[in-house]
Motif scaffolding. Structure first.
Motif, mmCIF file in Angstrom:
data_model
loop_
_atom_site.group_PDB
_atom_site.id
_atom_site.type_symbol
_atom_site.label_atom_id
_atom_site.label_comp_id
_atom_site.label_asym_id
_atom_site.label_seq_id
_atom_site.Cartn_x
_atom_site.Cartn_y
_atom_site.Cartn_z
ATOM 1 N N ILE A 78 0.838 -1.200 0.000
ATOM 2 C CA ILE A 78 0.000 0.000 0.000
ATOM 3 C C ILE A 78 0.877 1.256 0.000
ATOM 4 C CG2 ILE A 78 -1.650 1.344 1.365
ATOM 5 C CD1 ILE A 78 -2.826 -1.326 2.317
ATOM 6 N N ARG A 79 1.933 1.229 0.797
ATOM 7 C CA ARG A 79 2.826 2.392 0.843
ATOM 8 C C ARG A 79 3.464 2.632 -0.519
ATOM 9 N NH1 ARG A 79 8.434 2.730 4.254
ATOM 10 N NH2 ARG A 79 8.906 1.027 2.814
ATOM 11 N N LYS A 80 3.904 1.566 -1.177
ATOM 12 C CA LYS A 80 4.529 1.704 -2.495
ATOM 13 C C LYS A 80 3.554 2.303 -3.508
ATOM 14 C CE LYS A 80 6.798 -0.903 -6.190
ATOM 15 N NZ LYS A 80 5.942 -0.283 -7.222
ATOM 16 N N ASN A 81 2.318 1.808 -3.492
ATOM 17 C CA ASN A 81 1.317 2.322 -4.433
ATOM 18 C C ASN A 81 1.028 3.799 -4.176
ATOM 19 O OD1 ASN A 81 1.103 -0.190 -5.631
ATOM 20 N ND2 ASN A 81 -0.603 -0.839 -4.317
ATOM 21 N N CYS A 82 0.943 4.158 -2.900
ATOM 22 C CA CYS A 82 0.680 5.561 -2.545
ATOM 23 C C CYS A 82 1.851 6.454 -2.965
ATOM 24 C CB CYS A 82 0.424 5.684 -1.049
ATOM 25 S SG CYS A 82 -1.122 4.962 -0.482
ATOM 26 N N ASP A 129 4.038 5.879 -5.349
ATOM 27 C CA ASP A 129 4.065 5.981 -6.810
ATOM 28 C C ASP A 129 3.044 7.008 -7.299
ATOM 29 O OD1 ASP A 129 6.046 4.115 -6.930
ATOM 30 O OD2 ASP A 129 4.698 2.423 -7.379
ATOM 31 N N ALA A 130 1.860 6.979 -6.683
ATOM 32 C CA ALA A 130 0.805 7.911 -7.093
ATOM 33 C C ALA A 130 1.173 9.347 -6.742
ATOM 34 C CB ALA A 130 -0.519 7.516 -6.435
ATOM 35 N N LEU A 131 1.765 9.535 -5.569
ATOM 36 C CA LEU A 131 2.145 10.880 -5.142
ATOM 37 C C LEU A 131 3.275 11.449 -6.000
ATOM 38 C CD1 LEU A 131 1.981 10.371 -1.270
ATOM 39 C CD2 LEU A 131 0.618 12.016 -2.562
ATOM 40 N N ARG A 132 4.250 10.600 -6.322
ATOM 41 C CA ARG A 132 5.394 11.074 -7.109
ATOM 42 C C ARG A 132 4.992 11.450 -8.536
ATOM 43 N NH1 ARG A 132 8.923 6.341 -4.360
ATOM 44 N NH2 ARG A 132 9.811 7.574 -2.629
ATOM 45 N N ALA A 133 3.865 10.922 -8.979
ATOM 46 C CA ALA A 133 3.379 11.261 -10.321
ATOM 47 C C ALA A 133 2.702 12.619 -10.357
ATOM 48 C CB ALA A 133 2.414 10.178 -10.808
ATOM 49 N N LEU A 134 2.399 13.165 -9.183
ATOM 50 C CA LEU A 134 1.732 14.466 -9.108
ATOM 51 C C LEU A 134 2.750 15.602 -9.246
ATOM 52 C CD1 LEU A 134 -0.677 13.809 -6.085
ATOM 53 C CD2 LEU A 134 -1.284 13.812 -8.518
ATOM 54 N N GLU A 193 2.334 20.056 -0.041
ATOM 55 C CA GLU A 193 1.477 18.995 0.483
ATOM 56 C C GLU A 193 1.935 17.629 -0.031
ATOM 57 O OE1 GLU A 193 0.433 21.749 -0.874
ATOM 58 O OE2 GLU A 193 -0.476 22.783 0.867
ATOM 59 N N ARG A 194 2.250 17.570 -1.355
ATOM 60 C CA ARG A 194 2.718 16.314 -1.950
ATOM 61 C C ARG A 194 4.014 15.856 -1.291
ATOM 62 N NH1 ARG A 194 7.071 15.855 -5.135
ATOM 63 N NH2 ARG A 194 7.244 14.125 -6.643
ATOM 64 N N ASP A 195 4.983 16.781 -1.152
ATOM 65 C CA ASP A 195 6.273 16.429 -0.567
ATOM 66 C C ASP A 195 6.131 16.005 0.898
ATOM 67 O OD1 ASP A 195 7.327 17.096 -2.986
ATOM 68 O OD2 ASP A 195 8.126 19.038 -2.360
ATOM 69 N N SER A 196 5.230 16.669 1.620
ATOM 70 C CA SER A 196 4.998 16.325 3.018
ATOM 71 C C SER A 196 4.423 14.923 3.152
ATOM 72 C CB SER A 196 4.058 17.348 3.658
ATOM 73 O OG SER A 196 3.791 17.014 4.997
ATOM 74 N N ALA A 197 3.489 14.569 2.269
ATOM 75 C CA ALA A 197 2.895 13.235 2.299
ATOM 76 C C ALA A 197 3.925 12.162 1.966
ATOM 77 C CB ALA A 197 1.720 13.171 1.323
ATOM 78 N N ILE A 198 4.797 12.452 0.988
ATOM 79 C CA ILE A 198 5.845 11.496 0.618
ATOM 80 C C ILE A 198 6.800 11.276 1.789
ATOM 81 C CG2 ILE A 198 7.884 11.192 -0.829
ATOM 82 C CD1 ILE A 198 6.363 12.513 -3.107
ATOM 83 N N MET A 199 7.173 12.349 2.480
ATOM 84 C CA MET A 199 8.076 12.229 3.620
ATOM 85 C C MET A 199 7.435 11.405 4.738
ATOM 86 S SD MET A 199 9.762 16.051 3.841
ATOM 87 C CE MET A 199 10.559 15.644 5.396
ATOM 88 N N ALA A 200 6.139 11.642 4.987
ATOM 89 C CA ALA A 200 5.443 10.911 6.043
ATOM 90 C C ALA A 200 5.386 9.417 5.735
ATOM 91 C CB ALA A 200 4.040 11.469 6.211
ATOM 92 N N LEU A 201 5.084 9.079 4.486
ATOM 93 C CA LEU A 201 5.029 7.669 4.092
ATOM 94 C C LEU A 201 6.412 7.029 4.131
ATOM 95 C CD1 LEU A 201 2.501 7.872 1.108
ATOM 96 C CD2 LEU A 201 2.150 6.670 3.277
ATOM 97 N N SER A 202 7.421 7.784 3.771
ATOM 98 C CA SER A 202 8.789 7.253 3.759
ATOM 99 C C SER A 202 9.280 6.935 5.165
ATOM 100 C CB SER A 202 9.734 8.248 3.083
ATOM 101 O OG SER A 202 9.346 8.504 1.749
ATOM 102 N N ARG A 203 8.713 7.601 6.161
ATOM 103 C CA ARG A 203 9.162 7.379 7.542
ATOM 104 C C ARG A 203 8.525 6.159 8.178
ATOM 105 N NH1 ARG A 203 8.977 13.164 7.957
ATOM 106 N NH2 ARG A 203 6.856 13.048 8.780
ATOM 107 N N ILE A 204 7.558 5.529 7.504
ATOM 108 C CA ILE A 204 6.931 4.338 8.073
ATOM 109 C C ILE A 204 7.997 3.255 8.269
ATOM 110 C CG2 ILE A 204 5.294 2.452 7.642
ATOM 111 C CD1 ILE A 204 3.539 4.392 6.133
#
Length: 299
Positions: free
Chosen positions: A149-153, A155-160, A165-176
């Motif tokens: 799920i994290r990988k799919n999210c 991938d979707a975020l990086r395509a935006l 907001e996008r960068d913040s979401a990517i950082m949050a997911l990367s910290r999981i």
């Protein structure tokens, strides 16, 4: 006190002063207050025996700051003694220099302690952040379904298109899976608790980290009540500083158990912190419990 630093081979002036500063910070911690470094003499490489060393005019050299007269070093209180326990002192300082990856965090600790009795929000935040600069824990294992799920999210975020907001979401997911600051702090506390009987130290540190998060990220954690701990921020700050400093010395070979069983006079902040811990902790938890009862009555 006269100290001589000898290098195996010639070093630059910059490297020489760097080592001198590290040594000074180490002695600050051992003595319990900042030490003045003065009258620095430098011997040039390949200089003749009759040539006098150069005197350094060090404008930005370490100085003693704040009102620290009450912390006059006492051999009874100091965690290390280069005269009476020379072997232990030698071992610790050798390991201190070997673990250079901790240099920045130790310098930050030194900056905190140089402020003496001046405690504020910034010092508490700095004391908590020390652990992020040194502690390395293995990443937590992430369940397979969560990894997908994290990988799919991601991938979707990086395509935006790029945005805050996008960068913040990517950082949050990367910290999981990455160890949190709380886990890093508690991992160092576990080292200290092997030698010191500090009951509920983990609970005190949880309040300290939550207080740091409150100042950094703002309100949001419903399990933390800042008004209840506001008057205890000095105790929380010193708890973070003590755990960090004691764990660093223990890792380098300090015999904390031997020091703990010796009599103390209170002329070092280590001994003062230990002697006041139980009272300060009880006072903190009493205010927290009182605020909980008050909150439930208001509801």
């Amino acid at each position: 006190m006269r100290i001589q630093l000898e290098f195996g081979s010639a070093v630059t002036l910059s490297e020489c002063l760097k080592k001198l500063v590290i040594l000074g910070q180490f002695l600050n911690l051992v003595a319990g207050r900042s030490q003045v470094i003065e009258n620095v003499q430098i011997e040039l490489d390949k200089c003749k025996s009759k040539e006098l060393p150069l005197s350094l005019h060090w404008i930005l050299g370490p100085i003693q700051v704040g009102e620290q007269e009450l912390d006059e070093p006492s051999r009874i209180d100091m965690p290390l003694d280069g005269v009476r326990r020379a072997e232990e002192f030698s071992q610790v300082i050798e390991q201190w220099f070997k673990s250079e990856d901790h240099t920045l965090a130790r310098a930050r600790l030194n900056s905190c302690r140089e402020r003496g009795n001046c405690f504020d929000v910034y010092r508490l935040v700095a004391a908590a952040n020390l652990f992020d600069l040194t502690v390395t824990l293995k990443p937590l294992e992430i369940p397979k379904n969560l990894t997908e799920i994290r990988k799919n999210c991601l991938d979707a975020l990086r395509a935006l298109p790029r945005s805050d907001e996008r960068d913040s979401a990517i950082m949050a997911l990367s910290r999981i899976g990455a160890p949190s600051l709380m886990k890093k702090v508690l991992s160092r506390a576990a080292i200290v608790c092997r030698y010191f009987s500090l009951e509920d130290l983990d609970k005190v540190l949880r309040q300290a980290v939550k207080c740091r998060n409150y100042f950094v990220h703002g309100p949001g954690d419903n399990s933390f009540n800042f008004p209840a701990v506001e008057r205890h921020t000095i105790f929380l700050t010193e708890t973070l500083e003590f755990v960090f400093a004691a764990a660093e010395l223990i890792d380098c070979g300090w015999n904390a158990n031997n020091w703990r069983h010796r009599p103390h006079t209170g002329n070092h902040w280590f001994s003062r912190y230990i002697s006041h811990y139980d009272e300060s902790k009880a006072d903190l938890f009493s205010d927290i419990e009182r605020s909980k009862k008050s909150g439930s009555m208001n509801q």
